[in-house]
Scaffold this motif. Sequence first.
Motif, PDB file in Angstrom:
ATOM      1  N   LEU A 180      34.710  27.861  22.679  1.00 45.36           N
ATOM      2  CA  LEU A 180      35.891  26.791  22.486  1.00 45.36           C
ATOM      3  C   LEU A 180      34.903  25.543  22.179  1.00 45.36           C
ATOM      4  O   LEU A 180      34.129  24.942  23.303  1.00 45.36           O
ATOM      5  CB  LEU A 180      36.403  26.881  23.802  1.00 45.36           C
ATOM      6  CG  LEU A 180      37.579  25.319  23.731  1.00 45.36           C
ATOM      7  CD1 LEU A 180      38.262  25.597  22.663  1.00 45.36           C
ATOM      8  CD2 LEU A 180      38.251  25.335  24.984  1.00 45.36           C
ATOM      9  N   ASP A 181      34.455  25.148  21.159  1.00 48.65           N
ATOM     10  CA  ASP A 181      34.030  23.734  20.662  1.00 48.65           C
ATOM     11  C   ASP A 181      34.969  22.817  20.096  1.00 48.65           C
ATOM     12  O   ASP A 181      34.926  22.815  18.729  1.00 48.65           O
ATOM     13  CB  ASP A 181      32.786  24.252  20.045  1.00 48.65           C
ATOM     14  CG  ASP A 181      31.659  23.121  19.768  1.00 48.65           C
ATOM     15  OD1 ASP A 181      32.058  22.121  20.092  1.00 48.65           O
ATOM     16  OD2 ASP A 181      30.532  23.471  19.184  1.00 48.65           O
ATOM     17  N   ASP A 182      35.491  22.026  20.599  1.00 44.53           N
ATOM     18  CA  ASP A 182      36.484  21.193  20.311  1.00 44.53           C
ATOM     19  C   ASP A 182      36.311  19.568  20.737  1.00 44.53           C
ATOM     20  O   ASP A 182      36.741  19.598  21.781  1.00 44.53           O
ATOM     21  CB  ASP A 182      37.747  21.710  20.765  1.00 44.53           C
ATOM     22  CG  ASP A 182      39.037  21.079  19.826  1.00 44.53           C
ATOM     23  OD1 ASP A 182      38.533  20.046  18.684  1.00 44.53           O
ATOM     24  OD2 ASP A 182      40.300  21.146  19.975  1.00 44.53           O
ATOM     25  N   GLY A 183      35.760  18.954  19.902  1.00 47.50           N
ATOM     26  CA  GLY A 183      35.372  17.595  20.261  1.00 47.50           C
ATOM     27  C   GLY A 183      34.337  17.637  21.355  1.00 47.50           C
ATOM     28  O   GLY A 183      33.190  18.178  21.018  1.00 47.50           O
ATOM     29  N   PRO A 184      34.645  16.744  22.515  1.00 50.59           N
ATOM     30  CA  PRO A 184      33.585  16.871  23.406  1.00 50.59           C
ATOM     31  C   PRO A 184      33.479  18.071  24.308  1.00 50.59           C
ATOM     32  O   PRO A 184      32.468  18.211  24.899  1.00 50.59           O
ATOM     33  CB  PRO A 184      33.977  15.713  24.529  1.00 50.59           C
ATOM     34  CG  PRO A 184      35.698  15.850  24.271  1.00 50.59           C
ATOM     35  CD  PRO A 184      35.772  16.106  22.928  1.00 50.59           C
ATOM     36  N   LEU A 185      34.355  19.026  24.149  1.00 54.15           N
ATOM     37  CA  LEU A 185      34.413  20.315  24.959  1.00 54.15           C
ATOM     38  C   LEU A 185      33.390  21.396  24.134  1.00 54.15           C
ATOM     39  O   LEU A 185      33.506  21.263  23.011  1.00 54.15           O
ATOM     40  CB  LEU A 185      35.659  20.805  24.978  1.00 54.15           C
ATOM     41  CG  LEU A 185      36.932  20.148  25.617  1.00 54.15           C
ATOM     42  CD1 LEU A 185      38.037  20.956  25.702  1.00 54.15           C
ATOM     43  CD2 LEU A 185      36.458  19.722  26.965  1.00 54.15           C
ATOM     44  N   ALA A 186      32.593  21.888  25.174  1.00 51.58           N
ATOM     45  CA  ALA A 186      31.679  23.108  24.740  1.00 51.58           C
ATOM     46  C   ALA A 186      31.763  24.085  25.714  1.00 51.58           C
ATOM     47  O   ALA A 186      30.867  24.429  26.689  1.00 51.58           O
ATOM     48  CB  ALA A 186      30.378  22.506  24.704  1.00 51.58           C
ATOM     49  N   LEU A 187      32.634  24.902  25.659  1.00 50.78           N
ATOM     50  CA  LEU A 187      33.009  26.171  26.825  1.00 50.78           C
ATOM     51  C   LEU A 187      32.913  27.524  25.979  1.00 50.78           C
ATOM     52  O   LEU A 187      32.791  27.830  25.033  1.00 50.78           O
ATOM     53  CB  LEU A 187      34.484  25.862  27.264  1.00 50.78           C
ATOM     54  CG  LEU A 187      34.614  24.739  28.094  1.00 50.78           C
ATOM     55  CD1 LEU A 187      36.316  24.598  28.116  1.00 50.78           C
ATOM     56  CD2 LEU A 187      34.304  25.157  29.597  1.00 50.78           C
TER      57      LEU A 187
END
Length: 594
Positions: free
Chosen positions: A535-542
Amino acid sequence: MELGHQAFGGGQDCTFETILRRHELTDPVLWKLAEAVHEADLEDDRYDAPDAPGLDAILRGLSMTPSTTRRSSPSRAPCSTGSTSTTAVPCCSASLPPDHMTTATLPPEPAVTPPDERSRVSADDISAPDATASPPSDAAPDTRAGADVVPFRSALRAWFLISLQTFGGPAGQIAVMQRALVDEHRWISQGRFLHALSYCMLLPGPEAHQLAIYVGWLLNGRRGGLAAGVLFVLPGVASLLALSALYVALADTTVVAALFTGLAAAVVAIVAQAVVRVAGRALRNRVLVGVAVASFVSLAVFGVPFPIVLAAAALIGWYGKRNPELARPPAHKEATDGPEPLIRDDTLHTARPSTARTIRSLGLGVIVWLAPVAAVAALTGIGSVYTSQGLFFSGTALITFGGAYAVLAFVAQQAVQTFGWVTSADMVRGLALAETTPGPLIIVVQFVAFLGAYANPGTLSPWVAGVLASLLVSWVTFVPSFLFIFLGAPYIERLRHNTGLTAALSGITAAVVGVIANLGLFFAISTLFSRTISLDDGPLALQLPDLSSLRPVPAVLVAIASILLFVLRWPVLRVLGSCAVLGLGAGLLLPGLT
């Protein structure tokens, strides 16, 4: 002077003790002095008056070398109640235990030679004590730069034996050195040992390895530090090199795959235990708890680079140095009483820091550290896997604050996702192998280097490439520890009470809790699930697990390993061995589920 003997507590007290009791004097130095006088009285009949030998012992005390072999005195009679002396310091209680002299206390039982033997005491008896015994109490050991506090051969033997026992991570390694150097050999005092450890924790790199270099430097100068540091890591480097080769050759077999399934499950529980232990020591207040939580969220959710997390935590600690909870160093348990160590709490190395010496050492150290990387780059090219590994792990050697677990999250992320040297499963298995070998846990980077070079050997044989990369990465990882100690040791005492540095270290240590928790999450997902969702959406990197890909056998083994560690409190090696056997059995009986 008041003279006479009185009875207290059913026994006889001589004049000195009578005075101390009557005037309610509780200074421990006075009571040690009284004990010393009495011990001399009991074993010396040189004078008719029983009080006089005590005075004789005190007058000669500072010029006497404590005997390393005490004469037994099974029966200790009380002092005579009828004798007095107007010129003597009287004796005191007869039942206190003996102790060795330090710079702050006097000896309760100096080595008093019988009258007919005093003339035969030689200079060797005074100036040449045994290497493992206490030094003369009137002189500190020779701590000049380059001087040997203990014979170099004795030190080599001790460091070699220590290197064979350095299992169990930094806690186990420090415990081994504590037992050997402080408790058994009595080469260094407890306070001096902890003082060295506290400052090694300020440095990047494996603190146990740096502690060995530091103590080796104190005992035998630079050659002592070099010998201690090399011997400390040599068994682990050799062992993991052999295991890396076996892993590459046999990893695809069912037996080895099943073994590593069990080992990987044990590693998940071991990392969880590390989180609990470090948190228990480091998170002393809500500010530090907040730093730990913020570091975990930054790494796990937003993918903030590891060095930035540590730097931010250090700044928070530094600016919070007025908070006594941040500026207070960790408490340590005092060592038990015993023979006086060679390097006492008040003994400092006499090497004086100088700018010229620092510049020379720094220049030579950097050349020695990076010369192999330059040579590899010249021979194989800047874009080769060897040059990439040499440069990358040279950088990680400078940011390994908080132990191996702290930096392994960063190493795993880069080695798996950026460089592609290993897979996430390889990373977990490599950590399991590193847990079973002696030496610092950061040696796992050698395993990463071996696999990465074996898969991309260039013009070399894969086996030669793996060995070359392993040795290169081991070199750039451990050489900085020598450089940090040899450069910083002469300055360390000036930083001893620096509250700002202590507070910064508190912030870093709190962040390490979050870093290790992130590492545990990474290993747990890799071990328990076959697939993950990015999950790489905007500031998220999960990296989220695909719940439908849960692996039942590793899940059961993780539960078993957790019970063994947290409930039954088994040692790490036993847990690893048990999980390996269980994983092997499950792999042979249920091959489709592992």
